[in-house]
Motif scaffolding. Structure first.
Motif, PDB file in Angstrom:
ATOM      1  N   LEU A  27       0.615  -0.904   0.081  1.00  0.00           N
ATOM      2  CA  LEU A  27      -0.023  -0.193   0.001  1.00  0.00           C
ATOM      3  C   LEU A  27       0.895   1.415   0.080  1.00  0.00           C
ATOM      4  O   LEU A  27       0.528   2.193  -0.829  1.00  0.00           O
ATOM      5  CB  LEU A  27      -0.959  -0.117   1.294  1.00  0.00           C
ATOM      6  CG  LEU A  27      -2.413  -0.422   0.934  1.00  0.00           C
ATOM      7  CD1 LEU A  27      -2.950  -0.727   2.399  1.00  0.00           C
ATOM      8  CD2 LEU A  27      -3.032   0.275   0.048  1.00  0.00           C
ATOM      9  N   ILE A  84       2.308   1.777  -3.422  1.00  0.00           N
ATOM     10  CA  ILE A  84       1.307   2.328  -4.254  1.00  0.00           C
ATOM     11  C   ILE A  84       0.890   3.764  -4.041  1.00  0.00           C
ATOM     12  O   ILE A  84       0.623   4.625  -5.113  1.00  0.00           O
ATOM     13  CB  ILE A  84       0.026   1.243  -4.247  1.00  0.00           C
ATOM     14  CG1 ILE A  84       0.422  -0.057  -5.002  1.00  0.00           C
ATOM     15  CG2 ILE A  84      -1.323   1.985  -5.058  1.00  0.00           C
ATOM     16  CD1 ILE A  84      -0.744  -1.098  -4.853  1.00  0.00           C
ATOM     17  N   ASN A  85       0.801   4.026  -2.702  1.00  0.00           N
ATOM     18  CA  ASN A  85       0.750   5.532  -2.426  1.00  0.00           C
ATOM     19  C   ASN A  85       1.686   6.491  -3.041  1.00  0.00           C
ATOM     20  O   ASN A  85       1.417   7.345  -3.549  1.00  0.00           O
ATOM     21  CB  ASN A  85       0.619   5.774  -1.025  1.00  0.00           C
ATOM     22  CG  ASN A  85      -0.952   5.372  -0.535  1.00  0.00           C
ATOM     23  OD1 ASN A  85      -1.973   5.383  -0.980  1.00  0.00           O
ATOM     24  ND2 ASN A  85      -0.820   4.548   0.647  1.00  0.00           N
ATOM     25  N   LEU A  94      -3.957   2.303 -10.525  1.00  0.00           N
ATOM     26  CA  LEU A  94      -3.610   2.540  -9.258  1.00  0.00           C
ATOM     27  C   LEU A  94      -4.785   2.658  -8.178  1.00  0.00           C
ATOM     28  O   LEU A  94      -4.785   2.200  -6.966  1.00  0.00           O
ATOM     29  CB  LEU A  94      -2.792   3.894  -9.095  1.00  0.00           C
ATOM     30  CG  LEU A  94      -1.375   3.721 -10.013  1.00  0.00           C
ATOM     31  CD1 LEU A  94      -0.746   5.139  -9.969  1.00  0.00           C
ATOM     32  CD2 LEU A  94      -0.567   2.749  -9.135  1.00  0.00           C
ATOM     33  N   LEU A 141      -5.168   0.457  -4.872  1.00  0.00           N
ATOM     34  CA  LEU A 141      -5.393   1.059  -3.388  1.00  0.00           C
ATOM     35  C   LEU A 141      -6.723   0.341  -2.726  1.00  0.00           C
ATOM     36  O   LEU A 141      -6.868   0.245  -1.618  1.00  0.00           O
ATOM     37  CB  LEU A 141      -5.323   2.430  -3.646  1.00  0.00           C
ATOM     38  CG  LEU A 141      -4.046   3.344  -3.645  1.00  0.00           C
ATOM     39  CD1 LEU A 141      -4.399   4.567  -4.047  1.00  0.00           C
ATOM     40  CD2 LEU A 141      -3.079   3.070  -2.429  1.00  0.00           C
ATOM     41  N   GLU A 142      -7.823   0.434  -3.629  1.00  0.00           N
ATOM     42  CA  GLU A 142      -9.206   0.072  -3.028  1.00  0.00           C
ATOM     43  C   GLU A 142      -9.016  -1.526  -2.502  1.00  0.00           C
ATOM     44  O   GLU A 142      -9.368  -1.881  -1.545  1.00  0.00           O
ATOM     45  CB  GLU A 142     -10.073   0.349  -4.050  1.00  0.00           C
ATOM     46  CG  GLU A 142     -11.545  -0.177  -3.607  1.00  0.00           C
ATOM     47  CD  GLU A 142     -12.640   0.129  -4.709  1.00  0.00           C
ATOM     48  OE1 GLU A 142     -13.769  -0.860  -4.677  1.00  0.00           O
ATOM     49  OE2 GLU A 142     -12.499   0.968  -5.677  1.00  0.00           O
ATOM     50  N   THR A 176      -6.540  -2.004   0.374  1.00  0.00           N
ATOM     51  CA  THR A 176      -7.078  -1.501   1.667  1.00  0.00           C
ATOM     52  C   THR A 176      -8.180  -2.348   2.084  1.00  0.00           C
ATOM     53  O   THR A 176      -8.416  -2.485   3.515  1.00  0.00           O
ATOM     54  CB  THR A 176      -7.869   0.126   1.130  1.00  0.00           C
ATOM     55  OG1 THR A 176      -6.689   0.888   0.765  1.00  0.00           O
ATOM     56  CG2 THR A 176      -8.327   0.707   2.748  1.00  0.00           C
TER      57      THR A 176
END
Length: 175
Positions: free
Chosen positions: A65, A68-69, A117, A121-122, A125
């Motif tokens: 994560l 990716i952020n 992306l 993220l979804e 998360t």
């Protein structure tokens, strides 16, 4: 009896051993209690393995994560990202990554899919939230199982001690 939220049954506590043994013999009761304690210990071992797996998985998800952020932040710039790329546990290579709008994620069973992306993220998360919830439940189950194992061991000791006391009383009245 109150089972825990995931269906693990609560061990009965034998308050009055004499009353409890009216329906079963001492040997059968001790065998039943020992078997129940063994089942609880087996469940505990399974939950310990599950906890270990989750404690490994959660940092991996968090690391992915964070990466990716970082890619999302760098997407706005046109400059490529220079990094060290992990090939193996102790083997790294230099890499230059152009700004990107998608990533490939390992899903397991030798399956990799490309995600935008935002989708990545979804997905991650959600997986992180599920893993943390599962870890919380597993720790709660381990505490519950330890209590049940202790209860069954105490029950076994109480029945055994009651039996010893009864035999001594019988010997003293016979003598």
């Amino acid at each position: 009896m109150n089972d825990n939220p995931r269906g693990i049954p609560q061990a009965p506590f034998v308050d009055n051993v004499g009353e409890y043994l009216k329906t079963d013999s001492v040997e059968a009761t001790i065998r039943k209690f020992t078997e129940a304690a063994s089942k609880y210990k087996f469940m505990e071992n399974s939950k310990l393995q599950q906890r270990g797996s989750l404690e490994q998985k959660i940092p991996e998800i968090e690391k992915t994560l964070a990466t990716i952020n970082y890619l999302v932040e760098q997407q706005e710039t046109e400059e490529p990202i220079k990094t060290l790329f992990e090939i193996n546990d102790t083997l790294y290579a230099h890499a230059t990554i152009p700004p990107t709008a998608s990533v490939n994620l390992w899903l397991g069973a030798n399956v990799m899919l490309e995600y935008t992306l935002g989708e990545a993220l979804e997905l991650l998360t959600g997986k992180l939230a599920i893993a943390k919830g599962n870890l919380k439940d597993t720790i709660e189950d381990l505490e519950f199982l330890r209590d049940q194992i202790t209860t069954m061991e105490v029950n076994t000791a109480r029945v055994y001690n009651w039996d010893v006391k009864q035999r001594r009383m019988e010997k003293s009245t016979v003598a």
